[in-house]
Design an enzyme around this catalytic site. Structure first.
Site, mmCIF file in Angstrom:
data_model
loop_
_atom_site.group_PDB
_atom_site.id
_atom_site.type_symbol
_atom_site.label_atom_id
_atom_site.label_comp_id
_atom_site.label_asym_id
_atom_site.label_seq_id
_atom_site.Cartn_x
_atom_site.Cartn_y
_atom_site.Cartn_z
ATOM 1 N N ASP A 61 2.427 -11.803 8.963
ATOM 2 C CA ASP A 61 1.023 -11.851 9.401
ATOM 3 C C ASP A 61 0.819 -12.763 10.612
ATOM 4 O OD1 ASP A 61 0.868 -10.574 6.896
ATOM 5 O OD2 ASP A 61 0.145 -12.377 5.898
ATOM 6 N N GLU A 108 -6.014 -3.312 6.032
ATOM 7 C CA GLU A 108 -6.132 -4.770 6.169
ATOM 8 C C GLU A 108 -5.720 -5.166 7.582
ATOM 9 O OE1 GLU A 108 -3.458 -5.961 3.084
ATOM 10 O OE2 GLU A 108 -1.657 -5.534 4.254
#
Length: 326
Positions: free
Chosen positions: A39, A209
């Site tokens: 991420d 997401e």
């Protein structure tokens, strides 16, 4: 201090393309630094590139963030534990997907914590602050900024976007829903929109997401991750609109697995070289020899556009990118 991409000293290590004699390395190599990290949030502060990733481990071990800085995309310095749960009394686990912005002389780090599954649990999106990009960061609010599910969006995967008028927006959401909200100038809360609502849903087709937003040639590019983060179908798609509120019509995927290189390529961010139409995509992927869902590494590739402004598909490489000083 730990540095990658240079000739090893007693307290240094090397990684990626520079693992043998990296001082002469022509490219960054992928991954750009060792360890399980996912991420990644990429940013430019001053004359340095920064990457702020999630420490990829079981949720109960995700209690801190490390950061990495570079002057040239080749040599990376590790800054350990820039924030951990000792500074965030309400956060206990699952520190995820930091997003960092500079405002004035301070740096604000937005993060997800605790992986809450309902409005009855403590957690969500928090804010930490520091006087330098490597921290140390401390809790800014003493509580979450977003601690409830709005429009079905789990309060995780936050991104902070500054529009051309100076307005900052929080864009976030898991569980296949994405919201945008106008931040107060001091980042202590939100400004209601014209209709009185705080959180506006901007979820595009196939969204899962990991949202980010940037501007190029007066257009708003909205990008997100699709598929399951533990599987080979994890990937990145995008849309383009004339407003940060959309509507965002999905264009297509631009980043996905290459079975000869790596699987599960997704949850990314974007770097623009200041003042130049030069772009990089920083993302995570799973090495082919790894099956553990937390075995994720941070990588970088060039990101380019066609004559119509559409994003060209990104090719996964082992080489990474060439040296680029700011």
């Amino acid at each position: 201090m730990v540095v990658w991409g240079c000739v090893p000293a007693k307290d240094t290590q090397t990684s990626g393309a520079g693992s043998a004699s990296a001082q002469k390395a022509a490219t960054s190599g992928n991954p750009i630094f060792p360890g399980w990290y996912a991420d990644p949030e990429a940013a430019v502060f001053g004359k340095q590139y920064w990457v702020y990733p999630t420490f990829s481990a079981p949720y109960n071990q995700q209690v801190y963030f490390d950061a990495f800085s570079s002057k040239d995309l080749i040599t990376w310095q590790k800054h350990t534990r820039i924030l951990d749960t000792a500074q965030i009394k309400w956060a206990k686990r699952a520190l995820w997907a930091p997003a960092v912005v500079q405002k004035g002389k301070q740096y604000f780090l937005f993060f997800g914590a605790n992986d809450i599954q309902s409005d009855q649990e403590l957690g969500g999106i928090g804010v930490a602050v520091a006087n330098q990009p490597e921290g140390p960061y401390k809790d800014y609010l003493g509580k979450p900024l977003v601690d409830k599910f709005h429009n079905g969006a789990q309060p995780i995967d936050q991104f902070v976007f500054q529009d051309i008028d100076g307005q900052y927006y929080l864009i976030y959401g898991g569980w296949r829903h994405c919201n945008i909200a106008k931040l107060k100038p001091d980042f202590t809360g939100f400004v209601p929109q014209a209709d009185g609502t705080i959180f506006k849903e901007i979820t595009p087709q196939n969204y899962v997401e990991g949202p980010i937003m940037f501007m190029r040639n007066s257009k708003y590019y909205f990008m997100w991750s699709e598929g399951g983060w533990t599987g080979p179908d994890y990937s990145v798609a995008y849309a383009v609109a004339d407003s940060p509120f959309g509507p965002f019509e999905r264009v297509g995927k631009i980043l996905q697995q290459d079975p000869s290189i790596a699987t599960g390529a997704g949850h990314h961010s974007v770097i623009q070289v200041p003042g130049k139409d030069e772009w990089y995509i920083v993302y995570h992927r799973r090495p082919l020899d790894q099956k553990d869902r937390n075995a994720r590494v941070t990588c970088i590739e060039p990101m380019t556009f066609d004559a119509q402004g559409m994003i060209n598909p990104v090719k996964l490489t082992k080489e990474g990118v060439e040296k680029r000083k700011l």
